[in-house]
Design an enzyme around this catalytic site. Structure first.
Site, PDB file in Angstrom:
ATOM      1  N   TYR A  87       0.222  -0.270   7.984  1.00  0.00           N
ATOM      2  CA  TYR A  87       0.511   0.838   8.428  1.00  0.00           C
ATOM      3  C   TYR A  87       0.157   2.176   7.611  1.00  0.00           C
ATOM      4  O   TYR A  87       0.543   2.130   6.498  1.00  0.00           O
ATOM      5  CB  TYR A  87       2.008   1.017   9.040  1.00  0.00           C
ATOM      6  CG  TYR A  87       2.592   0.395  10.188  1.00  0.00           C
ATOM      7  CD1 TYR A  87       2.484   1.312  11.789  1.00  0.00           C
ATOM      8  CD2 TYR A  87       3.245  -0.962   9.885  1.00  0.00           C
ATOM      9  CE1 TYR A  87       2.879  -0.006  12.897  1.00  0.00           C
ATOM     10  CE2 TYR A  87       4.056  -1.680  11.623  1.00  0.00           C
ATOM     11  CZ  TYR A  87       3.282  -0.798  11.903  1.00  0.00           C
ATOM     12  OH  TYR A  87       4.160  -1.512  13.842  1.00  0.00           O
ATOM     13  N   PRO A  88      -1.024   3.064   8.090  1.00  0.00           N
ATOM     14  CA  PRO A  88      -1.486   4.388   6.895  1.00  0.00           C
ATOM     15  C   PRO A  88       0.058   5.225   6.546  1.00  0.00           C
ATOM     16  O   PRO A  88      -0.282   6.378   6.796  1.00  0.00           O
ATOM     17  CB  PRO A  88      -2.213   4.791   7.700  1.00  0.00           C
ATOM     18  CG  PRO A  88      -2.212   4.337   9.224  1.00  0.00           C
ATOM     19  CD  PRO A  88      -1.471   3.188   9.587  1.00  0.00           C
ATOM     20  N   LYS A  89       0.980   4.810   5.580  1.00  0.00           N
ATOM     21  CA  LYS A  89       2.132   5.473   5.435  1.00  0.00           C
ATOM     22  C   LYS A  89       2.066   6.507   4.229  1.00  0.00           C
ATOM     23  O   LYS A  89       1.634   5.637   3.256  1.00  0.00           O
ATOM     24  CB  LYS A  89       2.992   5.163   5.819  1.00  0.00           C
ATOM     25  CG  LYS A  89       3.518   4.157   7.293  1.00  0.00           C
ATOM     26  CD  LYS A  89       5.032   3.404   6.804  1.00  0.00           C
ATOM     27  CE  LYS A  89       5.783   2.996   8.443  1.00  0.00           C
ATOM     28  NZ  LYS A  89       6.937   2.602   9.153  1.00  0.00           N
ATOM     29  N   LYS A  90       2.490   7.534   3.797  1.00  0.00           N
ATOM     30  CA  LYS A  90       2.571   8.337   2.924  1.00  0.00           C
ATOM     31  C   LYS A  90       4.043   9.103   2.945  1.00  0.00           C
ATOM     32  O   LYS A  90       3.996   9.439   4.391  1.00  0.00           O
ATOM     33  CB  LYS A  90       1.105   9.179   2.917  1.00  0.00           C
ATOM     34  CG  LYS A  90      -0.435   9.102   3.177  1.00  0.00           C
ATOM     35  CD  LYS A  90      -1.059   9.606   2.280  1.00  0.00           C
ATOM     36  CE  LYS A  90      -1.224  10.687   1.572  1.00  0.00           C
ATOM     37  NZ  LYS A  90      -2.194  12.056   1.347  1.00  0.00           N
TER      38      LYS A  90
END
Length: 246
Positions: A113-116
């Site tokens: 998941y491309p989480k920030k």
């Protein structure tokens, strides 16, 4: 710790891992989804092959998760792009922002998941459902929808929540060269829809260099949904290995 025990650990620090083992069950997960038409050329620049675009659309989603097994309570938002992979329709997860470090860590380490880190909120303001995202101190997104104005068919709501999610997993080796570069697919499972609504919606995206949601501009609002559900995150699977391509 014995050498044989090291590989059995889930992550570091060993004395207090950044996240617990799954599965991760979400109770009373609340969605605000807004599907909008955007610039097709902008989508072509960011959606990786072998995924194929399924129209010039983006789904902005804001999710409040008050009761998550092992991860607690947090809110998350991001952009998902309708795509096809081998004729299977799903969504490519473009970027995600949330306010919970364990959820960021497990999303990136155990899946793709491309989480920030960001500051999303989902709340009711008078008769409107509102989703708002700040990155640092600056506003990035304001989404509004009439609160429970019209019922949404529960089968349609289920279909929205059950769509496969495609993500990129990229990890460099210690020499700076790619060590893992994969296309991942994951699906939500054990889905129960508690309620679903639709209605008019608006979406504002504000330019930010480090949260560039506005690079996919809103040209037209297509539809909106407000969904309450329980679900479990499914096990991610590798569907394409970029390093095996010669």
């Amino acid at each position: 710790m014995l050498e044989s025990e090291v590989s059995k650990q889930i992550t570091t620090p060993l004395a207090a891992p950044a996240f617990p083992r799954g599965p991760y069950r979400f109770h009373n997960r609340e969605y605000l989804n807004i599907i909008y038409r955007t610039d097709l050329d902008a989508l072509r620049k960011i959606v990786p092959e072998p995924l194929e675009l399924d129209g010039a659309y983006v789904r902005f989603e804001m999710m409040a998760m008050p009761d998550t097994t092992g991860l607690g309570s947090y809110t998350e938002c991001g952009q998902a792009i309708p795509v096809k992979y081998n004729e299977v329709k799903g969504d490519y997860l473009h970027m995600m922002y949330l306010d919970n470090e364990p959820a960021i860590a497990v999303g990136r380490e155990s899946s793709a998941y491309p989480k920030k880190f960001g500051y999303p909120k989902l709340f009711v303001d008078s008769d409107a459902l509102v989703g708002a995202l700040k990155y640092g101190a600056l506003p990035v997104v304001t989404a509004t929808m009439g609160y429970k104005h019209e019922p949404l068919d529960l089968k349609e709501a289920y279909t929205q929540i059950a769509r496969p999610n495609f993500m990129l997993k990229i990890i460099q080796g210690y020499d700076g060269k790619p060590r893992i570069c994969e296309l991942i697919c994951a699906e939500n499972t054990d889905i129960t829809i508690h309620g679903a609504w639709t209605g008019s919606a608006r979406l504002q995206l504000f330019s930010h260099a480090l949260a560039p949601l506005a690079d996919l501009p809103v040209l037209e609002i297509v539809s909106a949904s407000h969904i309450l559900t329980d679900l479990t995150l499914g096990t991610p699977k590798v569907v394409h290995d970029y390093l095996s391509v010669k």
